[in-house]
Design an enzyme around this catalytic site. Structure first.
Site, PDB file in Angstrom:
ATOM      1  N   GLU A  97       1.915   3.246 -14.575  1.00 53.86           N
ATOM      2  CA  GLU A  97       1.633   3.841 -13.260  1.00 53.86           C
ATOM      3  C   GLU A  97       2.391   5.164 -13.131  1.00 53.86           C
ATOM      4  O   GLU A  97       3.406   5.378 -13.797  1.00 53.86           O
ATOM      5  CB  GLU A  97       2.027   2.832 -12.174  1.00 53.86           C
ATOM      6  CG  GLU A  97       2.067   3.319 -10.737  1.00 53.86           C
ATOM      7  CD  GLU A  97       0.741   3.811 -10.173  1.00 53.86           C
ATOM      8  OE1 GLU A  97       0.022   4.550 -10.876  1.00 53.86           O
ATOM      9  OE2 GLU A  97       0.472   3.502  -8.994  1.00 53.86           O
ATOM     10  N   ASP A  98       1.883   6.029 -12.282  1.00 51.84           N
ATOM     11  CA  ASP A  98       2.510   7.349 -12.133  1.00 51.84           C
ATOM     12  C   ASP A  98       3.879   7.284 -11.469  1.00 51.84           C
ATOM     13  O   ASP A  98       4.824   7.916 -11.926  1.00 51.84           O
ATOM     14  CB  ASP A  98       1.573   8.320 -11.385  1.00 51.84           C
ATOM     15  CG  ASP A  98       1.042   7.778 -10.057  1.00 51.84           C
ATOM     16  OD1 ASP A  98       1.511   6.717  -9.594  1.00 51.84           O
ATOM     17  OD2 ASP A  98       0.143   8.432  -9.476  1.00 51.84           O
ATOM     18  N   ASP A 101       7.072   4.433  -5.400  1.00 48.94           N
ATOM     19  CA  ASP A 101       7.524   5.119  -4.191  1.00 48.94           C
ATOM     20  C   ASP A 101       7.969   4.031  -3.200  1.00 48.94           C
ATOM     21  O   ASP A 101       9.061   3.499  -3.338  1.00 48.94           O
ATOM     22  CB  ASP A 101       6.344   5.972  -3.696  1.00 48.94           C
ATOM     23  CG  ASP A 101       6.673   6.866  -2.522  1.00 48.94           C
ATOM     24  OD1 ASP A 101       7.816   7.303  -2.388  1.00 48.94           O
ATOM     25  OD2 ASP A 101       5.757   7.148  -1.712  1.00 48.94           O
ATOM     26  N   LYS A 129      11.068   7.069  -7.015  1.00 47.00           N
ATOM     27  CA  LYS A 129      11.756   7.625  -5.835  1.00 47.00           C
ATOM     28  C   LYS A 129      12.495   6.473  -5.167  1.00 47.00           C
ATOM     29  O   LYS A 129      11.980   5.881  -4.200  1.00 47.00           O
ATOM     30  CB  LYS A 129      10.728   8.169  -4.831  1.00 47.00           C
ATOM     31  CG  LYS A 129      10.097   9.491  -5.131  1.00 47.00           C
ATOM     32  CD  LYS A 129       9.179   9.881  -3.950  1.00 47.00           C
ATOM     33  CE  LYS A 129       8.216  10.968  -4.298  1.00 47.00           C
ATOM     34  NZ  LYS A 129       7.148  11.131  -3.267  1.00 47.00           N
ATOM     35  N   PHE A 150       7.577  15.342  -2.287  1.00 50.76           N
ATOM     36  CA  PHE A 150       6.204  15.071  -2.687  1.00 50.76           C
ATOM     37  C   PHE A 150       5.836  15.955  -3.868  1.00 50.76           C
ATOM     38  O   PHE A 150       5.919  17.169  -3.800  1.00 50.76           O
ATOM     39  CB  PHE A 150       5.238  15.313  -1.519  1.00 50.76           C
ATOM     40  CG  PHE A 150       3.882  14.729  -1.782  1.00 50.76           C
ATOM     41  CD1 PHE A 150       3.660  13.367  -1.620  1.00 50.76           C
ATOM     42  CD2 PHE A 150       2.850  15.532  -2.240  1.00 50.76           C
ATOM     43  CE1 PHE A 150       2.411  12.818  -1.894  1.00 50.76           C
ATOM     44  CE2 PHE A 150       1.599  14.986  -2.523  1.00 50.76           C
ATOM     45  CZ  PHE A 150       1.384  13.630  -2.345  1.00 50.76           C
ATOM     46  N   VAL A 151       5.453  15.313  -4.971  1.00 53.59           N
ATOM     47  CA  VAL A 151       5.193  16.064  -6.198  1.00 53.59           C
ATOM     48  C   VAL A 151       3.702  16.164  -6.517  1.00 53.59           C
ATOM     49  O   VAL A 151       2.906  15.312  -6.103  1.00 53.59           O
ATOM     50  CB  VAL A 151       5.930  15.449  -7.415  1.00 53.59           C
ATOM     51  CG1 VAL A 151       7.436  15.530  -7.223  1.00 53.59           C
ATOM     52  CG2 VAL A 151       5.503  14.006  -7.662  1.00 53.59           C
TER      53      VAL A 151
HETATM   54  P1  IMP Z   1       3.726   3.383  -3.280  1.00 52.24           P
HETATM   55  O1  IMP Z   1       2.699   2.321  -3.027  1.00 52.24           O
HETATM   56  O2  IMP Z   1       4.261   3.933  -1.989  1.00 52.24           O
HETATM   57  O3  IMP Z   1       4.822   2.945  -4.214  1.00 52.24           O
HETATM   58  O4  IMP Z   1       3.040   4.639  -3.948  1.00 52.24           O
HETATM   59  C1  IMP Z   1       1.785   4.550  -4.395  1.00 52.24           C
HETATM   60  C2  IMP Z   1       1.042   5.790  -4.654  1.00 52.24           C
HETATM   61  O5  IMP Z   1       1.382   6.868  -3.795  1.00 52.24           O
HETATM   62  C3  IMP Z   1       1.284   6.293  -6.050  1.00 52.24           C
HETATM   63  O6  IMP Z   1       0.504   5.584  -6.979  1.00 52.24           O
HETATM   64  C4  IMP Z   1       0.840   7.725  -5.907  1.00 52.24           C
HETATM   65  O7  IMP Z   1      -0.550   7.783  -6.106  1.00 52.24           O
HETATM   66  C5  IMP Z   1       1.144   8.069  -4.479  1.00 52.24           C
HETATM   67  N1  IMP Z   1       2.340   8.913  -4.410  1.00 52.24           N
HETATM   68  C6  IMP Z   1       3.585   8.556  -4.068  1.00 52.24           C
HETATM   69  N2  IMP Z   1       4.420   9.609  -4.110  1.00 52.24           N
HETATM   70  C7  IMP Z   1       3.673  10.650  -4.501  1.00 52.24           C
HETATM   71  C8  IMP Z   1       3.966  12.045  -4.728  1.00 52.24           C
HETATM   72  O8  IMP Z   1       5.086  12.540  -4.595  1.00 52.24           O
HETATM   73  N3  IMP Z   1       2.910  12.810  -5.116  1.00 52.24           N
HETATM   74  C9  IMP Z   1       1.663  12.317  -5.293  1.00 52.24           C
HETATM   75  N4  IMP Z   1       1.347  11.040  -5.080  1.00 52.24           N
HETATM   76  C10 IMP Z   1       2.334  10.213  -4.693  1.00 52.24           C
HETATM   77 MG    MG Z   2      -1.590   6.324  -7.597  1.00 54.26          MG
END
Ligand code: IMP
Ligand code: MG
Length: 172
Positions: A97-98, A101, A129, A150-151
């Site tokens: 996964e990328d 967050d 993060k 935010f990247v």
């Molecule tokens: P989470 O569910 O909050 O852990 O994050 C899920 C999704 O949010 C990731 O798979 C990304 O697609 C998107 N995301 C979170 N932070 C960033 C960022 O800094 N840039 C772009 N996409 C982000």
């Molecule tokens: Mg994603």
């Protein structure tokens, strides 16, 4: 298109992926890996990382999910929009996964895949993060820890744009 300030360069990414490749090879010790890419964000990371695993047996599969809410914030409501092609039962699933967050996306996907009885289940993310975490996620391999910014680039989008940048940049 405008130029963006570099947070993590192509060279830094390349170097770190070599190290990650070594860690992953040591961990799996010649066992076959079922490498699952989380679309779309992880696509570029996935493509580069699997080439660091060229002397292991690696199978490819892909899933996609959506989370609803503002564009830079995960809402916590996650939905699987594309499932895997094959069963993961008895396989060593490496979920790629990328970013982790809030953790909502990975905890949701983890639950679904672990319920399918893989032989093992591990997560590899490019970015973490930690200051943003809402739910705990067990990430075994991670490329870089970053601050709450935010990247974009190297797969990361802002409203579906900028994924093609070869480096990681910050949106101001
Ligand atoms: P989470 O569910 O909050 O852990 O994050 C899920 C999704 O949010 C990731 O798979 C990304 O697609 C998107 N995301 C979170 N932070 C960033 C960022 O800094 N840039 C772009 N996409 C982000
Ligand atoms: Mg994603």
């Amino acid at each position: 298109m405008e130029k963006f300030e570099v947070l993590i360069s192509e060279e830094q990414i390349k170097q770190r992926l070599k190290e990650l490749g070594k860690e992953i090879k040591e961990f799996y010790n010649d066992e076959e890996i079922y490498a699952v890419c989380v679309l779309k964000g992880a696509s570029i990371f996935y493509a580069d990382l699997v080439r660091e695993l060229s002397d292991l047996d690696v199978r490819f599969d892909f899933l996609a999910c959506s989370s609803y809410g503002e564009s830079t914030e995960s809402s916590g409501v996650v939905k699987l929009t594309k499932d895997l092609d094959e069963s993961v039962e008895g396989r060593n699933v490496l979920l790629i996964e990328d970013i982790v967050d809030t953790g909502y996306t990975l905890s949701y996907i983890s639950k679904i895949l672990k319920d399918r009885n893989p032989k093992s289940f591990s997560i590899c993310t490019l970015l973490d993060k930690p200051s943003r975490r809402k739910v705990d996620v067990d990430v075994r391999f991670n490329g870089f820890e970053i601050e709450d910014k935010f990247v974009i680039g190297y797969g990361f989008d802002w409203n579906q744009k900028y994924r093609q940048l070869p480096y990681i940049s910050v949106v101001r």
